[in-house]
Each structure stands twice: as structure tokens, then as C-alpha cells.
Enzyme design. Structure first.
Site, PDB file in Angstrom:
ATOM      1  N   ARG A 144      52.008  12.124  64.867  1.00  0.00           N
ATOM      2  CA  ARG A 144      53.355  12.669  64.683  1.00  0.00           C
ATOM      3  C   ARG A 144      53.731  12.736  63.204  1.00  0.00           C
ATOM      4  NH1 ARG A 144      56.361  10.026  69.947  1.00  0.00           N
ATOM      5  NH2 ARG A 144      55.998  11.845  71.260  1.00  0.00           N
ATOM      6  N   GLY A 164      51.476  12.934  75.506  1.00  0.00           N
ATOM      7  CA  GLY A 164      51.334  11.710  76.296  1.00  0.00           C
ATOM      8  C   GLY A 164      49.890  11.413  76.633  1.00  0.00           C
ATOM      9  N   GLY A 211      57.604  14.705  77.370  1.00  0.00           N
ATOM     10  CA  GLY A 211      58.758  15.132  78.173  1.00  0.00           C
ATOM     11  C   GLY A 211      59.312  16.474  77.724  1.00  0.00           C
TER      12      GLY A 211
END
Ligand code: AMP
Length: 396
Positions: free
Chosen positions: A35, A354, A377
């Protein structure tokens, strides 16, 4: 889409919402910095333009306000290394001291704010809190795809204070662009591969995908709910007994819509949920009462691979088994191999965040698929056809 390429940031102070919610070990070492790497091009472009950068993020789910464990100070050193400039740190995301640090920031400098979620106002989407954050910069940039599905103060509410100075960062633009390519413009055949533990988490997505895909492959723990719904014996395998009717409905809908629904026919059948459990390959509708399926079987892996290899667009979300245990990672690996081979042949492959991203990374295949999303999500909600508050706020 209004990206940072539309602005020369020279002399400007950019307030960037990033998603630095990275996993840390017990010594506060970052175990996966995807990230941070993902947001680096956005930060570098603004610095190279001659702008100053103020970074805001959350980390984890602090419940009780400031907590050592969830402090973003732990990532300062690594972030400085990645960016090649020393990163300054403000140990509060708002307040007078932080305001002074932001005001003193010069071109080419970077200031990281402490965890936004130390204030409950962040997740509540509090307007006053958002306004306080907004005073720190003069341009707002959102590069936090991982939290774009939340209408939080720093992701959506804050945007009203930058009516003419709001932009998507490169990561956000790439995430949205790739999701749109798959959803709205897929080269056919389009195959979705769904896996993971629970069908209930992905029901809406599966229903939405039935209008889009040519093939829908279902593996992992969620497949046993489908097998059980058909009357199969699944032993102690994962199952959601209250979702049996829904599973049958999905099978019917797939038939009506002409979607090829591909379910596993065999499993790796284990005595217990353990990495060294004895296991054998057998039919997944004849699992003995005291055993459980922990991975798709060989025949299923081969069949899934055939479908994947013949596809031109692939969306993958969720592992085919308990891939964290090597013994039960073979099905997930077989699917990953097929996705890589299809990609090498020219297919476009999008890997949901994920666990699927973790699996692809475990097999060292991240560079061999078209795109690995940083949003779990958020990607699922986007694929379900929902408008993401973080995207909407900038597009408005
Ligand atoms: P999800 O978060 O729903 O994508 O689920 C991912 C988790 O599902 C992983 O931790 C896998 O170990 C687990 N999983 C996948 N297949 C099975 C299975 N057959 N039995 C138990 N857990 C599974």
C-alpha cells in the site's frame, strides 16, 4: 476522471488521503508494504512538481483513542526510504502544533499525520473534524482506494471544503480504471473466480456478476454450501445452513442467464483443520461425517484451469482452500498458475485484494497478473455496482 495530472502542484500544499493501513509484526516492522509502494508515485509526482505533501491515513482499528500499537510513527522510517526524502511526523492529526507544522512545510517536504482513527469523529464522518483537517492543505488528493467505500471524514466529508481543488491520485485512478474495464468493457469470455470462507460475504457480488460473466467458478469453503444445497454429504466442511436456499437460487439464476456455473467436484478431504492433517482426494459430495474438505481436489483444479485458460478477462476473489497451509494450497496454486498462463497469452486478469492478493504474493506471481487491487471491501462493493463515497465525492 480528474487526476493529479490535471494540476501543476508547484507552490501548493497537497493534503493526500492514503491507505497506509499496513500489517506490522510485534516489532513494528512492516510485513507487506504494497500500500505504501502503491501511493508512492502520487506523492513523488507532487514533490517533483515542487509541491509540499501532507499525508493522512488510518492504521488498524483503535478503539480507545491514541494507542502505541496503532501509531503511524512506526512507518516513518520505511516511508522515508521509499520516498527518498526524510518524512516529518505530527503526533496528532489536528490541533495547533500540527497546524504550525503544516504551515511551515516547504516545497519538496513531506509531513505524515498521526492515525486519523484516534478520533472517533473520523469514522463518524464528522463535519467539524473534516474541516479541521481541511485547513492543513490547499489541494485535496484521494489515493486511498482501500477505504473508498467508507463515507469517513477524511475520505468523503472533507471534499466539500475543496470544491475546486480535489483530485484522484494515480493509485485510485488505476484501481477504478481496472475495475471499470472488467465490469463495463470485458473482452469475452469473462470468467469470475470466487472463493474464500463464506458465501454470505459475497452473495451480492455473485448475484451482480451473474449479469456480467460468461463463467462463474466457485471454490473454497463457500462451495460446500452449494454442494450441501444439492443434497451432497459434506461432513464437517464449512457450511452456512441458512444459505442453502440462496445457493440453489443462484444456481437457478445462473442457468436462466446462460452463465456457466462451475463448482468443484472433488476435494482434499482432511481429518482435522491442521497443516499436517492426513488427507485424501475424494468426491466432494461424499465427505465422511467426521472429515472436512480443506481444498479443491485435483480434478476440480484441472477443470477450473481449462475454463480460466480459455478466458480473456478474469476476476479473482478468494482462495480455493486453506492456502495458508501448504498442504491445502494446491488448488489455489493451480488456479493462480492458470491465471498467470492466461495473462501471458493476453488475457486481462484483476485480482481482488485481501486473501487473493496474499495468495498471489505467496506464490511470487504478483508481477505476472495484470493488476492486483489494494482494496478488498472497496473492490467488492464497486463490483456489486455500488457507488463508492470516496469516488463519488471527487466526481461530483
Ligand atoms: P475470505 O476472507 O472469505 O476470502 O476467506 C478466506 C479464508 O477462507 C482463508 O483464510 C482460507 O483459509 C479460508 N478457506 C478457504 N477454503 C476453506 C475451506 N475449505 N475450509 C476452511 N476455510 C477455508
Amino acid at each position: 476522471m480528474k487526476t493529479i495530472d490535471n494540476l501543476d502542484f508547484s507552490g501548493k500544499k497537497a493534503l493526500i488521503r492514503v491507505d497506509f493501513n499496513v500489517p506490522l509484526d510485534e516489532h513494528y516492522h512492516i510485513t507487506d508494504d504494497n500500500r505504501i509502494q502503491g501511493a508512492a508515485p502520487t506523492i513523488k509526482k507532487i514533490l517533483n512538481d515542487g509541491g509540499g505533501v501532507i499525508l493522512m491515513s488510518h492504521l488498524g482499528r483503535p478503539k480507545e483513542g491514541p494507542t502505541e500499537k496503532f501509531s503511524l510513527k512506526h512507518i516513518v522510517k520505511h516511508l522515508s526510504d521509499v520516498l527518498g526524502v526524510p518524512v516529518q511526523f505530527a503526533d496528532d492529526c489536528i490541533g495547533e502544533e500540527t497546524k504550525a507544522k503544516a504551515a511551515a512545510l516547504k516545497s519538496g517536504e513531506v509531513l505524515l499525520l498521526e492515525n486519523l482513527r484516534f478520533y472517533k469523529e473520523e469514522e463518524k464522518g464528522d463535519r467539524d473534524f473534516a474541516e479541521k483537517l481541511a485547513t492543513l492543505g490547499d489541494v485535496y488528493v484521494n489515493d486511498a482506494f482501500g477505504t473508498a467505500h467508507r463515507a469517513h471524514a477524511s475520505t468523503a466529508v472533507i471534499v466539500q471544503f475543496f470544491p475546486k481543488a480535489k483530485y484522484f491520485g494515480y493509485l485510485m485512478a488505476a484501481e477504478v480504471g481496472n475495475a471499470e474495464r472488467v465490469l463495463n468493457n470485458p473482452e469475452r469470455p469473462f470468467t469470475a473466480i470466487m472463493g474464500g470462507a463464506k458465501v454470505s460475504d459475497k452473495l451480492e457480488l455473485i448475484a451482480a456478476l451473474l449479469d456480467k460473466v460468461d463463467n462463474l467458478i466457485i471454490g473454497g469453503g463457500m462451495a460446500y454450501t452449494f454442494v450441501k444445497a444439492r443434497g451432497g454429504e459434506i461432513g464437517k466442511s464449512l457450511v452456512e445452513l441458512d444459505k442453502l436456499d440462496l445457493a440453489n437460487d443462484l444456481v437457478k439464476k445462473a442457468e436462466e442467464k446462460g452463465v456457466n456455473l462451475v463448482l468443484p467436484t472433488d476435494s482434499q478431504i482432511a481429518d482435522e483443520f491442521a497443516p499436517d492433517s492426513p488427507a485424501y482426494n475424494g468426491p466432494n459430495d461424499e465427505i465422511p461425517a467426521d472429515k472436512m474438505g480443506l481444498d479443491i481436489g485435483r480434478e476440480s483444479g484441472e477443470h477450473f484451469a481449462q475454463v480460466i485458460l480459455a478466458s480473456n478477462t478474469i476476476l479473482w476473489n478468494g482462495p480455493m482452500g486453506v492456502f495458508e497451509m501448504d498442504k491445502f494450497a494446491k488448488g489455489t496454486k493451480a488456479v493462480a498458475d492458470a491465471v498467470v498462463a492466461a495473462t501471458e497469452r493476453g488475457a486481462f486478469s484483476l485480482i481482488g485484494g485481501g486473501d487473493s492478493a496474499a495468495a498471489v504474493s505467496k506464490f511470487g506471481m504478483t508481477e505476472h497478473v495484470s493488476y492486483v487491487s489494494t482494496g478488498g471491501g472497496a473492490l467488492l462493493e464497486y463490483m456489486e455496482g455500488k457507488e463508492l463515497p470516496g469516488v463519488k465525492a471527487i466526481n461530483e
